[in-house]
Design an enzyme around this catalytic site. Structure first.
Site, PDB file in Angstrom:
ATOM      1  N   HIS A 244       0.835  -1.133   0.121  1.00 35.16           N
ATOM      2  CA  HIS A 244      -0.057   0.115   0.117  1.00 35.16           C
ATOM      3  C   HIS A 244       1.058   1.404  -0.017  1.00 35.16           C
ATOM      4  CE1 HIS A 244      -2.557  -2.810   2.081  1.00 35.16           C
ATOM      5  NE2 HIS A 244      -3.621  -2.626   1.366  1.00 35.16           N
TER       6      HIS A 244
ATOM      7  N   GLY B  84      -2.645  -1.865  -7.015  1.00 34.08           N
ATOM      8  CA  GLY B  84      -1.380  -2.941  -7.208  1.00 34.08           C
ATOM      9  C   GLY B  84      -1.520  -3.999  -8.107  1.00 34.08           C
ATOM     10  N   GLN B  85      -0.619  -4.273  -8.656  1.00 35.30           N
ATOM     11  CA  GLN B  85      -0.756  -5.285  -9.673  1.00 35.30           C
ATOM     12  C   GLN B  85      -0.949  -6.828  -9.133  1.00 35.30           C
ATOM     13  OE1 GLN B  85      -0.899  -5.673 -13.067  1.00 35.30           O
ATOM     14  NE2 GLN B  85      -0.449  -7.826 -13.317  1.00 35.30           N
TER      15      GLN B  85
ATOM     16  N   VAL C 148       4.605  -5.641  -4.418  1.00 34.47           N
ATOM     17  CA  VAL C 148       5.893  -5.489  -3.515  1.00 34.47           C
ATOM     18  C   VAL C 148       5.829  -6.915  -2.832  1.00 34.47           C
ATOM     19  CG1 VAL C 148       6.777  -4.614  -1.397  1.00 34.47           C
ATOM     20  CG2 VAL C 148       5.592  -3.131  -3.252  1.00 34.47           C
TER      21      VAL C 148
ATOM     22  N   MET D  91       3.154  -9.337  -0.498  1.00 37.36           N
ATOM     23  CA  MET D  91       2.424  -8.446   0.497  1.00 37.36           C
ATOM     24  C   MET D  91       1.052  -8.681   0.374  1.00 37.36           C
ATOM     25  SD  MET D  91       5.329  -5.951   1.991  1.00 37.36           S
ATOM     26  CE  MET D  91       6.828  -6.137   2.238  1.00 37.36           C
TER      27      MET D  91
END
Ligand code: PAF
Length: 278
Positions: free
Chosen positions: A34, A144-145, A173, A181
């Site tokens: 995030h 996020g991907q 990430v 994550m």
């Protein structure tokens, strides 16, 4: 950093913001993934806003809405440290007041993968993201991907409904050992946490095979399946090799593809993905 919980307060704060606004919608329990969205938003906009809202409508009746991890005080500290200007933290009744009855349904791409296993999930996601965009009025919104299908669904909604916001996709990430994550990683016991590394390993195996010239999706899927099944606690829900734009499964890899998977470890369901592209 200004923190608001009502739409009226947010709109008043928004009126003070001149210039571009980068917006990061979240369900809280923030981690580095995030924060990478917040950093990117800050680097590309004059102001940065985030929302923290565990959206009930995207959880199925048997899913973890009630137990979804929450730590608003820590979230606010992290957002403040990252230089966020404005945080919207509504209560469920602010977003879904009594009598609420309008839903956004993106067809077809929401019926596959996550949508097939979690019916109604993307109706909840599209609806809340649409509402949050209308409230937040961002210039750009950051996703996020890691939630690859969510990115496809939100981008399709924005295109189909001519929404005036640019969607920015930020790379996943990972922990130092490769685990993507996720707020749900907290559910894993130490043994499951170790087993869950097979997600990333199987994606790397897919890449290795593809780099070695393998173009048959079935062969790549079989190698990934064998690898994941070697972990006794892993239960595969799906392994998909699909076109990144419409998520249709493909047989032979001729252009970029999205390899995505969902696997259960005990009670915890994890997803991950990787693009295979030149
Ligand atoms: O990715 C999430 O955390 C959620 O699906 C989102 C985009 C904040 C909508 O509730």
């Amino acid at each position: 950093m200004k923190i608001v919980s009502t739409i009226t307060e947010y709109k008043n704060a928004r009126r003070q913001i001149g210039g571009s606004l980068g917006f990061v919608p979240t369900m809280g329990y923030l981690h580095e993934g995030h924060l990478s969205l917040v950093r990117r938003a800050r680097s590309e906009n004059d102001f940065t806003a985030a929302s923290i809202f565990v959206n009930p409508s995207q959880f199925g009746p048997k899913e973890d809405f009630a137990t979804y991890p929450r730590d608003p005080d820590k979230d606010l500290r992290l957002l403040e440290d990252e230089g966020t200007d404005l945080v919207f933290m509504p209560a469920p009744a602010e977003i879904y007041p009594e009598g609420y009855s309008t839903w956004v349904n993106v067809e077809k791409i929401t019926e596959r993968l996550e949508g097939a296993v979690r019916p109604g999930h993307f109706r909840g996601v599209a609806t809340v993201v649409c509402k949050l965009f209308n409230i937040a009025e961002p210039t750009r919104a950051y996703f996020g991907q890691k939630d690859a299908q969510q990115v496809v669904v939100v981008s399709k909604m924005v295109a189909d409904l001519n929404m005036n916001v640019e969607i920015v996709i930020v790379p996943t990430v990972r922990e130092s050992d490769g685990l993507a994550m996720s707020s749900r990683n907290v559910y894993l016991d130490p043994q499951e946490r170790q087993s869950a590394l097979v997600l990333w390993k199987s994606l790397q195996r897919a890449k290795e095979l593809w780099l070695g010239g393998e173009r048959r999706a079935d062969a790549i899927r079989s190698a990934m399946t064998a690898m994941i099944e070697s972990e006794p606690s892993a239960g595969i829900e799906y392994i998909s090799i699909a076109r990144p734009d419409n998520l249709e499964e493909i047989e032979e890899i001729r252009s970029p593809v999205l390899v995505s998977l969902a696997v259960r470890f005990g009670k915890t369901r994890l997803i991950d993905n990787m693009m295979l592209e030149a």
